[in-house]
Design an enzyme around this catalytic site. Sequence first.
Site, PDB file in Angstrom:
ATOM      1  N   ARG A 105      31.617 -52.684  37.636  1.00 48.31           N
ATOM      2  CA  ARG A 105      32.291 -51.424  37.949  1.00 48.31           C
ATOM      3  C   ARG A 105      32.046 -50.386  36.851  1.00 48.31           C
ATOM      4  O   ARG A 105      31.992 -50.717  35.672  1.00 48.31           O
ATOM      5  CB  ARG A 105      33.782 -51.663  38.164  1.00 48.31           C
ATOM      6  CG  ARG A 105      34.042 -52.541  39.377  1.00 48.31           C
ATOM      7  CD  ARG A 105      35.480 -52.942  39.517  1.00 48.31           C
ATOM      8  NE  ARG A 105      36.343 -51.808  39.773  1.00 48.31           N
ATOM      9  CZ  ARG A 105      37.667 -51.891  39.868  1.00 48.31           C
ATOM     10  NH1 ARG A 105      38.264 -53.062  39.707  1.00 48.31           N
ATOM     11  NH2 ARG A 105      38.390 -50.826  40.113  1.00 48.31           N
ATOM     12  N   ASP A 146      44.206 -47.187  48.016  1.00 48.82           N
ATOM     13  CA  ASP A 146      44.143 -48.649  48.059  1.00 48.82           C
ATOM     14  C   ASP A 146      44.454 -49.226  49.431  1.00 48.82           C
ATOM     15  O   ASP A 146      44.316 -50.438  49.634  1.00 48.82           O
ATOM     16  CB  ASP A 146      45.110 -49.258  47.037  1.00 48.82           C
ATOM     17  CG  ASP A 146      44.627 -49.083  45.614  1.00 48.82           C
ATOM     18  OD1 ASP A 146      43.400 -49.004  45.405  1.00 48.82           O
ATOM     19  OD2 ASP A 146      45.466 -49.022  44.701  1.00 48.82           O
ATOM     20  N   ARG A 174      34.007 -51.193  48.476  1.00 48.68           N
ATOM     21  CA  ARG A 174      35.063 -51.532  49.437  1.00 48.68           C
ATOM     22  C   ARG A 174      34.784 -50.945  50.809  1.00 48.68           C
ATOM     23  O   ARG A 174      35.133 -51.552  51.837  1.00 48.68           O
ATOM     24  CB  ARG A 174      36.420 -51.063  48.884  1.00 48.68           C
ATOM     25  CG  ARG A 174      37.608 -51.576  49.650  1.00 48.68           C
ATOM     26  CD  ARG A 174      38.908 -51.252  48.935  1.00 48.68           C
ATOM     27  NE  ARG A 174      39.218 -52.236  47.902  1.00 48.68           N
ATOM     28  CZ  ARG A 174      40.192 -52.079  47.000  1.00 48.68           C
ATOM     29  NH1 ARG A 174      40.907 -50.971  46.996  1.00 48.68           N
ATOM     30  NH2 ARG A 174      40.438 -53.025  46.114  1.00 48.68           N
ATOM     31  N   SER A 199      50.733 -50.518  39.532  1.00 52.29           N
ATOM     32  CA  SER A 199      50.430 -49.360  38.700  1.00 52.29           C
ATOM     33  C   SER A 199      51.513 -49.127  37.647  1.00 52.29           C
ATOM     34  O   SER A 199      51.217 -48.870  36.469  1.00 52.29           O
ATOM     35  CB  SER A 199      50.288 -48.107  39.574  1.00 52.29           C
ATOM     36  OG  SER A 199      49.190 -48.209  40.445  1.00 52.29           O
TER      37      SER A 199
END
Length: 446
Positions: A127, A325, A356, A27
């Site tokens: 996405r 995450d 996910r 990030s």
Amino acid sequence: MSSPARPLRGCRSSALTGAVTVPGDKSISHRALILGGMALGETRITGLLEAEDVLNTAEAVRAFGASVVRQGPGAWKVSGTGVGGWRRPEDVLDFGNSGTGSRLVMGAMATTPVTAVFTGDASLRKRPMGRVLEPLKLYGAEYDARPGGLMPVTLKGAVEAMPVEYLVPMASAQVKSAMLLAALNAPGRSRISQKTLTRDHTEKMLAAFGADISVEPLPDGGEVITVGGEAELKAISVAVPRDPSSAAFAIVAALLVPGSDILLHDVLLNPRRTGLFTTLQEMGADLVIVNQRESGGEQIGDIKVRASALKGVEVPPERVPDMIDEFPILAVAAAFADGNTIMRGLEELRVKESDRLAAIIAGLRANGVTVQELEDGMVVEGLGGDGVPGGGTVTTHMDHRIAMAFLVMGLAAKAPVTVDDTAMIATSFPEFENLMGGLGAVFAEG
């Protein structure tokens, strides 16, 4: 052209031992390149994550006219154009698998009157981009995309940008950050609010680069971020701390493999990134943070981990953004715990590199773990430290975190766990196999 599939098995391993340094935080690496490309002067970055996602962001910043030069391992120099100085790229921008890189760059260019075309790999083209493109229209930007806001996307930056007031409707640091970056080249002051606190690397780094930015808490637990436009960012030096999301795989592996004792150096400890560490400690993990210090406005420290008997817990939904995450690897830890682990508030996992949440559940079931699927989460029925059968094959759906999490499962399961493809691990953690192997993890081809 995508890489060929590369199946791999995680196999039952002896104790993991040693001290390691995981790669730089993904990030922060993205943001350092983007803000360096918008600043005046030379931004020097050390510890940059040199994985495919970040390298694609570097190439995009270069395409907009900044000078982006690699000077050595993890050492980069970015000579920016100044805010509003980006030019039209000469070619399509290919972000590979990176939702973060693509969405943040969309925000950074949205208030500059240039046009760019964004695309990515097969996973990224599925996405949703509308969640960031629609609010960027408030600044005066325009876009064209496939139905549902899917890539390829042609984004036209605002000719006459306007300041905005916007409430981010979901817990998304990517959407919030895109809106903050767009505010830099809009006149006046823009106010971006969020009801749920998300990772704040953009805010911290904007302040470090000299942006006029303030953050105020709201009575409901959210916050409002105000950014002054027509900004002049000044180049700085950025030392990228080590990625807690990458550290998570070694940490959980050490907790699950009997006799393990490892140390991880210089891990980012931003409070909005440490939800997994808190949850593992609640589960009974022998996880101790030592040598805490500050680097570049961020807290870092070393993490000592020893094999532990874990118990099931309920993860508070308000903690989800602080570990969004890490749920694939937490689910693996939960499989080896005694009792049930309940996780709710996971809607965002439906729109990651894959669905996910569905991929986690399918992977657990394929290896003999009972999971109850909830509309917004799951309940994992733990089988205890030596109770996970393993032996299954996991479909990764081009998701690097699914691949790494289930390879870790294989290190402690009764039978090896196979993942159908590991090629995409290079998008975030190209050193994964070597680093884990150096601690004693056993992986086998096919």
